[in-house]
Write an enzyme that holds these catalytic residues in place. Sequence first.
Site, PDB file in Angstrom:
ATOM      1  N   TYR A  85     -11.217  -3.711   4.166  1.00  0.00           N
ATOM      2  CA  TYR A  85     -11.241  -2.647   3.164  1.00  0.00           C
ATOM      3  C   TYR A  85     -12.402  -1.703   3.495  1.00  0.00           C
ATOM      4  O   TYR A  85     -13.444  -2.137   3.985  1.00  0.00           O
ATOM      5  CB  TYR A  85     -11.464  -3.208   1.765  1.00  0.00           C
ATOM      6  CG  TYR A  85     -10.229  -3.726   1.083  1.00  0.00           C
ATOM      7  CD1 TYR A  85      -9.419  -2.881   0.333  1.00  0.00           C
ATOM      8  CD2 TYR A  85      -9.868  -5.070   1.160  1.00  0.00           C
ATOM      9  CE1 TYR A  85      -8.281  -3.360  -0.310  1.00  0.00           C
ATOM     10  CE2 TYR A  85      -8.736  -5.556   0.529  1.00  0.00           C
ATOM     11  CZ  TYR A  85      -7.948  -4.687  -0.211  1.00  0.00           C
ATOM     12  OH  TYR A  85      -6.820  -5.160  -0.846  1.00  0.00           O
ATOM     13  N   ASP A 117      -5.244  -1.919  -6.503  1.00  0.00           N
ATOM     14  CA  ASP A 117      -5.350  -1.423  -7.874  1.00  0.00           C
ATOM     15  C   ASP A 117      -4.776  -0.015  -8.011  1.00  0.00           C
ATOM     16  O   ASP A 117      -4.572   0.688  -7.021  1.00  0.00           O
ATOM     17  CB  ASP A 117      -6.826  -1.363  -8.307  1.00  0.00           C
ATOM     18  CG  ASP A 117      -7.534  -2.692  -8.181  1.00  0.00           C
ATOM     19  OD1 ASP A 117      -6.847  -3.719  -8.110  1.00  0.00           O
ATOM     20  OD2 ASP A 117      -8.787  -2.685  -8.156  1.00  0.00           O
TER      21      ASP A 117
END
Length: 251
Positions: free
Chosen positions: A115, A53
């Site tokens: 992540y 993002d």
Amino acid sequence: MNNYKIILQYEGTRYKGWQRLKTTDNTIQQKLEMVLSKLMNEAIEIHGSGRTDAGVHAKGQVANFKSHMCIGDQDKIELFIREINYFLPEDIVVVSLEEVDDRFHARFMVKQKTYVYQLWLAEHPPVFERNYVYDLGSKREHLSLKLMEDAAKLFVGTHDFKGYSTDKTKKSTIRTVDEIKFIKEQNMLKIEFKGNGFLYNMVRIMVGTIIEVGLRERELSTLEKVFDTGIREYAGETAPAKGLYLESVIY
């Protein structure tokens, strides 16, 4: 055609994310494609392991691209990497490049991604780390690590994560989260997520939900309701992008 695999790092603060957009050229993918196309004297299309993002960072993003150009031996590859980095903005760096089998695809062959989300827990706001962590402010005093760990356990396994994403595609929203680990480092709490793939905003929504449980603003029972209904509004807030890193990708 020669198929090349690259590993790169970037600070996502000033970019609109990884994926190429029609409305701007300010994405990681577009910056890379422009530099590679210039150096290789042909139109280069890059395939990333996944889209990050706007504002999200990467320590180990993986991508591949094909070119008619044969770069050569390792010495020439190292020279080519230096050329790429010379033309790239200073917040994007290619750390490795290698020629791989023609069938390799950075996105479709992923086995596991990691992540990491970083929470700032110190009393004073971060000065130098402000673009890389989520500062909880005074809320940190009420945060229960035990409750956060209890919430995280409910995400581990294979589930339909539709309610924990903002993905608008009609593809499957079933994913497997292999592990969620909490690591305390001085003023920072890192939450590490390992899984076979993550939907759009999925990690950030899971983080936001885990934090709400840790602050006693949300009951554990509500997490199952999100899985059962697939309704995004039943989950927690989306945690800020700046605290999230794509750590590594395994093939």
